[in-house]
Design an enzyme around this catalytic site. Sequence first.
Site, PDB file in Angstrom:
ATOM      1  N   HIS A 303       9.945  69.152 -16.309  1.00  0.00           N
ATOM      2  CA  HIS A 303      10.203  70.345 -15.506  1.00  0.00           C
ATOM      3  C   HIS A 303      11.653  70.744 -15.671  1.00  0.00           C
ATOM      4  O   HIS A 303      12.521  69.883 -15.773  1.00  0.00           O
ATOM      5  CB  HIS A 303       9.896  70.074 -14.022  1.00  0.00           C
ATOM      6  CG  HIS A 303       9.620  71.322 -13.275  1.00  0.00           C
ATOM      7  ND1 HIS A 303      10.630  72.101 -12.789  1.00  0.00           N
ATOM      8  CD2 HIS A 303       8.465  71.949 -12.976  1.00  0.00           C
ATOM      9  CE1 HIS A 303      10.089  73.158 -12.196  1.00  0.00           C
ATOM     10  NE2 HIS A 303       8.783  73.092 -12.298  1.00  0.00           N
ATOM     11  N   ASP A 360       1.137  70.515 -12.332  1.00  0.00           N
ATOM     12  CA  ASP A 360      -0.072  70.831 -13.087  1.00  0.00           C
ATOM     13  C   ASP A 360      -0.798  69.606 -13.621  1.00  0.00           C
ATOM     14  O   ASP A 360      -1.883  69.733 -14.178  1.00  0.00           O
ATOM     15  CB  ASP A 360       0.285  71.749 -14.280  1.00  0.00           C
ATOM     16  CG  ASP A 360       0.622  73.144 -13.804  1.00  0.00           C
ATOM     17  OD1 ASP A 360      -0.017  73.589 -12.843  1.00  0.00           O
ATOM     18  OD2 ASP A 360       1.532  73.765 -14.372  1.00  0.00           O
TER      19      ASP A 360
HETATM   20  N1  CMC Z   1       6.475  66.221 -23.785  1.00  0.00           N
HETATM   21  C1  CMC Z   1       7.350  65.683 -24.685  1.00  0.00           C
HETATM   22  N2  CMC Z   1       8.669  65.946 -24.687  1.00  0.00           N
HETATM   23  C2  CMC Z   1       9.128  66.790 -23.760  1.00  0.00           C
HETATM   24  C3  CMC Z   1       8.288  67.395 -22.804  1.00  0.00           C
HETATM   25  C4  CMC Z   1       6.925  67.075 -22.836  1.00  0.00           C
HETATM   26  N3  CMC Z   1       6.080  67.596 -21.951  1.00  0.00           N
HETATM   27  N4  CMC Z   1       9.021  68.189 -21.992  1.00  0.00           N
HETATM   28  C5  CMC Z   1      10.281  68.107 -22.444  1.00  0.00           C
HETATM   29  N5  CMC Z   1      10.350  67.272 -23.506  1.00  0.00           N
HETATM   30  C6  CMC Z   1      11.564  66.862 -24.234  1.00  0.00           C
HETATM   31  C7  CMC Z   1      12.038  67.969 -25.155  1.00  0.00           C
HETATM   32  O1  CMC Z   1      11.484  67.827 -26.437  1.00  0.00           O
HETATM   33  C8  CMC Z   1      13.530  67.742 -25.128  1.00  0.00           C
HETATM   34  O2  CMC Z   1      13.806  66.633 -25.933  1.00  0.00           O
HETATM   35  P1  CMC Z   1      15.219  66.572 -26.777  1.00  0.00           P
HETATM   36  O3  CMC Z   1      16.292  66.567 -25.721  1.00  0.00           O
HETATM   37  O4  CMC Z   1      15.122  65.320 -27.567  1.00  0.00           O
HETATM   38  O5  CMC Z   1      15.227  67.817 -27.629  1.00  0.00           O
HETATM   39  C9  CMC Z   1      13.817  67.305 -23.684  1.00  0.00           C
HETATM   40  O6  CMC Z   1      12.596  66.695 -23.248  1.00  0.00           O
HETATM   41  C10 CMC Z   1      14.178  68.458 -22.746  1.00  0.00           C
HETATM   42  O7  CMC Z   1      13.144  69.425 -22.821  1.00  0.00           O
HETATM   43  P2  CMC Z   1      13.347  70.989 -22.750  1.00  0.00           P
HETATM   44  O8  CMC Z   1      12.291  71.664 -23.568  1.00  0.00           O
HETATM   45  O9  CMC Z   1      14.773  71.329 -23.030  1.00  0.00           O
HETATM   46  O10 CMC Z   1      13.100  71.247 -21.230  1.00  0.00           O
HETATM   47  P3  CMC Z   1      12.919  72.650 -20.561  1.00  0.00           P
HETATM   48  O11 CMC Z   1      13.566  72.560 -19.249  1.00  0.00           O
HETATM   49  O12 CMC Z   1      13.355  73.751 -21.465  1.00  0.00           O
HETATM   50  O13 CMC Z   1      11.327  72.780 -20.431  1.00  0.00           O
HETATM   51  C11 CMC Z   1       9.152  72.483 -19.613  1.00  0.00           C
HETATM   52  C12 CMC Z   1      10.646  72.445 -19.290  1.00  0.00           C
HETATM   53  C13 CMC Z   1       8.350  72.372 -18.318  1.00  0.00           C
HETATM   54  C14 CMC Z   1       8.789  73.832 -20.274  1.00  0.00           C
HETATM   55  C15 CMC Z   1       8.830  71.308 -20.595  1.00  0.00           C
HETATM   56  O14 CMC Z   1       9.102  70.087 -19.958  1.00  0.00           O
HETATM   57  C16 CMC Z   1       7.373  71.341 -21.099  1.00  0.00           C
HETATM   58  O15 CMC Z   1       7.090  71.994 -22.091  1.00  0.00           O
HETATM   59  N6  CMC Z   1       6.429  70.653 -20.363  1.00  0.00           N
HETATM   60  C17 CMC Z   1       5.036  70.727 -20.718  1.00  0.00           C
HETATM   61  C18 CMC Z   1       4.434  72.004 -20.144  1.00  0.00           C
HETATM   62  C19 CMC Z   1       4.243  71.931 -18.648  1.00  0.00           C
HETATM   63  O16 CMC Z   1       3.734  70.953 -18.126  1.00  0.00           O
HETATM   64  N7  CMC Z   1       4.607  73.027 -17.962  1.00  0.00           N
HETATM   65  C20 CMC Z   1       4.394  73.163 -16.521  1.00  0.00           C
HETATM   66  C21 CMC Z   1       5.660  73.146 -15.730  1.00  0.00           C
HETATM   67  S1  CMC Z   1       5.324  72.979 -13.957  1.00  0.00           S
HETATM   68  C22 CMC Z   1       4.513  74.440 -13.545  1.00  0.00           C
HETATM   69  C23 CMC Z   1       5.460  75.554 -13.445  1.00  0.00           C
HETATM   70  O17 CMC Z   1       6.133  75.630 -12.414  1.00  0.00           O
HETATM   71  O18 CMC Z   1       5.535  76.344 -14.393  1.00  0.00           O
END
Ligand code: CMC
Length: 424
Positions: A303, A360
């Site tokens: 998140h 989720d």
């Molecule tokens: N699986 C594997 N690696 C992950 C995941 C994941 N679900 N989420 C983040 N990472 C890794 C990402 O690859 C990055 O690694 P590195 O630092 O080595 O490059 C690190 O963790 C930070 O991730 P980020 O993409 O910079 O994080 P963000 O804040 O931009 O994205 C997120 C947040 C929710 C989009 C992401 O965690 C994700 O894609 N999660 C899966 C989708 C999901 O469950 N979404 C629902 C969120 S809750 C409902 C809502 O309120 O929307």
Amino acid sequence: MSNVKLELDGKTIELPVIEGSEGEKAIDITKLRAETGYVTIDSGYGNTGSCTSEITFLDGEKGILRYRGYPIEQLADKSNFVEVAYLLVFGKLPSASELAEFNKLIADNSELPEGVKKIIDSFPSDAHPMGVLSSVTAGLSAFYPELLGAELSASEQTKAIAQLMGQTKTAMGYFFNKTQGKTPKSTDANLDYSTDFLSMMFNKDGEVDADVAKALDVLLILHADHEQNCSTSTVRNVGSSHANVFATISAGIDALWGPLHGGANQAVLEMLEEIQNDGGDYKKFIGKAKDKNDSFRLMGFGHRVYKNFDPRAKIIKKACDVVLEKLDVKDPLLNIAKGLEEEALKDPYFVERKLYPNVDFYSGIIYKALGIPTNMFTGMFVLGRLPGWLAQWKELRESGARIARPRQIYTGATERNYVDQNER
Ligand code: CMC
């Protein structure tokens, strides 16, 4: 209000600091460009406050979520969805008569215009419900020209809010029944919001198990607002152009659809099914999620703001147990989900990046147990998030906010002369 000093190109400028009621601090850069020529850049707005708001407070480090000051845990335990909607929209818990009146207003405005039913009838039965919901919501604007003005009176605003809550619920039930070849059932003003929804969806004539309806109500409460996330910011952006409320909410629905946002609940279930069909080896999928050459992500994990735990996920896990026990559902996907969670929580990749199950992760298992088809899960999120969007839209419009208009840093070609087609 204090100031901070910023040294830039040998000049010192003072920028005001704004402090929120929970001690959060922000540097107000409104005048930065005019005084220095600089803008700030913050991809994905990870560190940018787009507004001040009195609606929702969350502290991602501590796992705190409060609507209008009330902890989510108390609201999930003691309140109900319509009361929470009233709280978000009007800023206070309603008296018994105010709540009854708001419930009645929603019920009285839940029927869909015949024209909207025809729009829904014309969609193919395999249409994605999010596309249907977004179209229906924008389409409602055609039937209520009196609610399209830039300045709505307080009673028009309240009617639009109640109407969107009621009609979205009806549209979901109507579309689902159509896809099943069944005659959609009308809304029943005597039922509470969640019971009425389940009753409409599954033609139950009000005979919905009270514990199951309560579990759904809790889910809706947990989704009701989450401050400036992608869809809510979209609602504020669109609303800031004084677009009407139907267009504004329709845009929020579209933003929510993506799998990184509300679409994650559908994606989680599809991921669990993929793991099951692959033989159930969840450790293999943990490996895929960690592999930077593999685009697979563990859906329902991570998140942007929660870096310890998602307080909503804790409550949902409990609701999940209640629903599965009550409906006597033994879903093998639950074991895969529990296995994935256990494995990820001790894996250094997830621990170091502070990736925890989010709202989720378990909600899809509940929706599935309730009989809601997978492609409707994100529509369930819409039902829950509507009051939040509407509260944020109302707050935005009442604050007299300027139109949203970010800046950019241009990195394209510098000036060049047009080249005729035969010379390219
Ligand atoms: N699986 C594997 N690696 C992950 C995941 C994941 N679900 N989420 C983040 N990472 C890794 C990402 O690859 C990055 O690694 P590195 O630092 O080595 O490059 C690190 O963790 C930070 O991730 P980020 O993409 O910079 O994080 P963000 O804040 O931009 O994205 C997120 C947040 C929710 C989009 C992401 O965690 C994700 O894609 N999660 C899966 C989708 C999901 O469950 N979404 C629902 C969120 S809750 C409902 C809502 O309120 O929307």
